[in-house]
Design an enzyme around this catalytic site. Structure first.
Site, PDB file in Angstrom:
ATOM      1  N   GLY A  11       0.837  -1.209   0.000  1.00 54.41           N
ATOM      2  CA  GLY A  11       0.000   0.000   0.000  1.00 54.41           C
ATOM      3  C   GLY A  11       0.867   1.253   0.000  1.00 54.41           C
ATOM      4  N   ARG A  72       1.151  -4.952  -5.016  1.00 54.08           N
ATOM      5  CA  ARG A  72       1.313  -6.182  -4.236  1.00 54.08           C
ATOM      6  C   ARG A  72       1.908  -7.202  -5.211  1.00 54.08           C
ATOM      7  NH1 ARG A  72      -0.532  -4.124   0.582  1.00 54.08           N
ATOM      8  NH2 ARG A  72      -2.384  -2.848   0.279  1.00 54.08           N
ATOM      9  N   ASP A 103       4.611  -4.690   6.332  1.00 56.92           N
ATOM     10  CA  ASP A 103       5.056  -6.020   6.759  1.00 56.92           C
ATOM     11  C   ASP A 103       5.076  -7.047   5.624  1.00 56.92           C
ATOM     12  OD1 ASP A 103       2.315  -6.076   6.678  1.00 56.92           O
ATOM     13  OD2 ASP A 103       2.083  -7.340   8.445  1.00 56.92           O
ATOM     14  N   THR A 126       3.731   2.594   5.959  1.00 53.42           N
ATOM     15  CA  THR A 126       2.359   2.119   5.814  1.00 53.42           C
ATOM     16  C   THR A 126       1.462   3.014   6.667  1.00 53.42           C
ATOM     17  OG1 THR A 126       0.788   0.411   6.513  1.00 53.42           O
ATOM     18  CG2 THR A 126       2.949   0.314   7.533  1.00 53.42           C
ATOM     19  N   ASP A 128      -0.958   2.093   8.207  1.00 58.50           N
ATOM     20  CA  ASP A 128      -1.528   1.298   9.313  1.00 58.50           C
ATOM     21  C   ASP A 128      -0.737   1.418  10.617  1.00 58.50           C
ATOM     22  OD1 ASP A 128      -3.281   0.426   7.365  1.00 58.50           O
ATOM     23  OD2 ASP A 128      -2.177  -1.419   6.970  1.00 58.50           O
ATOM     24  N   ASP A 130       1.398  -0.550  11.773  1.00 62.40           N
ATOM     25  CA  ASP A 130       1.322  -1.840  12.464  1.00 62.40           C
ATOM     26  C   ASP A 130       2.658  -2.580  12.512  1.00 62.40           C
ATOM     27  OD1 ASP A 130       1.359  -2.251   9.754  1.00 62.40           O
ATOM     28  OD2 ASP A 130      -0.192  -3.776   9.728  1.00 62.40           O
ATOM     29  N   ARG A 172      -6.217  -2.171   8.301  1.00 58.68           N
ATOM     30  CA  ARG A 172      -6.153  -3.622   8.058  1.00 58.68           C
ATOM     31  C   ARG A 172      -6.600  -4.388   9.299  1.00 58.68           C
ATOM     32  NH1 ARG A 172      -3.804  -6.346   3.782  1.00 58.68           N
ATOM     33  NH2 ARG A 172      -2.652  -4.534   3.145  1.00 58.68           N
TER      34      ARG A 172
HETATM   35  O1  F6P Z   1      -1.938  -1.421   4.337  1.00 59.33           O
HETATM   36  C1  F6P Z   1      -2.530  -0.253   3.899  1.00 59.33           C
HETATM   37  C2  F6P Z   1      -3.979  -0.489   3.551  1.00 59.33           C
HETATM   38  O2  F6P Z   1      -4.515   0.706   3.042  1.00 59.33           O
HETATM   39  C3  F6P Z   1      -4.845  -1.045   4.660  1.00 59.33           C
HETATM   40  O3  F6P Z   1      -5.228  -0.065   5.582  1.00 59.33           O
HETATM   41  C4  F6P Z   1      -5.976  -1.651   3.882  1.00 59.33           C
HETATM   42  O4  F6P Z   1      -6.605  -2.696   4.619  1.00 59.33           O
HETATM   43  C5  F6P Z   1      -5.286  -2.196   2.668  1.00 59.33           C
HETATM   44  O5  F6P Z   1      -4.072  -1.461   2.522  1.00 59.33           O
HETATM   45  C6  F6P Z   1      -6.035  -2.121   1.366  1.00 59.33           C
HETATM   46  O6  F6P Z   1      -5.289  -2.784   0.410  1.00 59.33           O
HETATM   47  P1  F6P Z   1      -5.477  -2.671  -1.172  1.00 59.33           P
HETATM   48  O7  F6P Z   1      -4.806  -1.418  -1.616  1.00 59.33           O
HETATM   49  O8  F6P Z   1      -4.768  -3.869  -1.702  1.00 59.33           O
HETATM   50  O9  F6P Z   1      -6.943  -2.656  -1.418  1.00 59.33           O
END
Ligand code: F6P
Length: 328
Positions: A11, A72, A103, A126, A128, A130, A172
């Site tokens: 992300g 990703r 992570d 990130t 998050d 986390d 998340r």
């Molecule tokens: O890790 C960052 C984040 O924005 C989280 O808060 C969320 O759950 C996730 O990524 C969303 O992922 P994607 O961009 O793959 O939809």
């Protein structure tokens, strides 16, 4: 060290560009050739890169997103994908790889250690927040600011219409955004992993209904619930349905979503990213398998395994403060 590569992965987080800039400028002063691979690990698989000179990164600190793009990369879960990444790094004679991400991206780094002997350094980015071994990750402060401003606006409508609002925030599986934003916006209720027993949602629902009803009797005009994503069964719509079916309480739902990931990074994130980026290049000269962090104002280098596998709980002090703030 002569050749260093950077990726931004997972992300995107506001401040990633400031980290890239700091790394590139630091490499320049140390006479290190800097490769920027695009789209995270995918760019390393596809050999998609650009050489990064100071000119390329001059005007980027104030922008969200990442000039290197992000993605990703499910192939990093298989040895074949990891070997492909390793072979690109070997082909370009890269001495060190800096991964700017969260992570999942750092787990990719750990997998790479088995197939590539270069130096691996992580820079935590990130929204998050986390990751253990750093007080804050790049992007978290901006996301909290953005969500706070959005909920302040929602509050105006909530007040005008005397409405209950359920606002879902990202994170998340962690409640750092939910708790910080909930406190910053004086939310009447924060529902997050840390204060909701996930085996007893009915109990939480009953206490929430009692709190809303008491407040409505006392004529407090609006009620904002900050809800952590991935917590409530069937999400905010599930909670809205339960409130109506159990107590005829009407509510409006607002999912803040990706608005929290974008936008110009706060000064705090720009500065953190710059410090971590510079330290990452220094670390790449001597260390490997470490994540750069900042703990109590001090820059740190921690084992990447510890940083990803340890849980970083929401600050206990925030829980205590929140407990003193209920109106009922
Ligand atoms: O890790 C960052 C984040 O924005 C989280 O808060 C969320 O759950 C996730 O990524 C969303 O992922 P994607 O961009 O793959 O939809």
């Amino acid at each position: 060290m002569k050749r260093l590569a950077i990726i931004t992965s997972g992300g995107d987080a506001p401040g990633m560009n400031a980290a890239i800039r700091a790394i590139v400028l630091s490499c320049h002063t140390k006479d290190i050739l800097c490769f920027g691979f695009y789209h995270g690990y995918n760019g390393l698989m596809e050999d998609e890169y650009q050489l990064l000179s100071p000119e390329v990164v001059r005007p980027i600190t104030q922008y969200g997103g990442t000039i290197l793009k992000s993605a990703r990369c499910p192939q990093m879960h298989d040895d074949a994908g990891v070997k492909q990444v390793a072979s690109t790094l070997k082909r370009h004679k890269i001495d060190a790889l800096i991964v700017i991400g969260g992570d999942g991206s750092f787990r990719g780094m750990m997998a790479l250690q088995a197939f590539w002997s270069g130096r691996l350094i992580g820079v935590p980015a990130t929204i998050d927040n986390d990751l253990a071994c750093t007080d804050s990750t790049i992007g978290f402060a901006t996301a909290v600011n953005t969500a706070t401003q959005a909920i302040d606006k929602i509050r105006d409508t909530a007040n005008a219409f005397e409405r209950v609002f359920i606002v879902e925030v990202m994170g998340r599986h962690s409640g750092h955004i939910a708790f910080n934003v909930g406190l910053a916006t004086a939310a009447e209720r924060i529902l997050s992993f840390e204060n909701c027993p996930t085996d007893d949602f009915k109990h939480v629902e009953h206490s929430l209904i009692a709190q809303i009803q008491t407040q409505q009797q006392n004529n407090h005009s609006s009620f904002v619930i900050v809800l952590a994503e991935n917590l409530w069964p069937e999400g905010p719509q599930g909670l809205k349905k339960s409130l109506f079916e159990s107590a005829k309480i009407e509510s409006a739902v607002c999912v803040l979503g990706y608005i929290q990931r974008g936008g110009s990074p706060s000064p705090e994130d720009r500065i953190l990213a710059t410090e971590l980026g510079i330290e990452a290049v220094s670390a790449a000269l001597t260390d490997s398998g470490v994540m750069i962090g900042k703990v109590n104002g001090v820059l740190t280098r921690s084992c990447i395994i510890r940083a990803t596998e340890q849980n970083k709980p929401v600050d206990q002090a925030l829980h205590s403060v929140y407990k003193h703030l209920t109106y009922t």
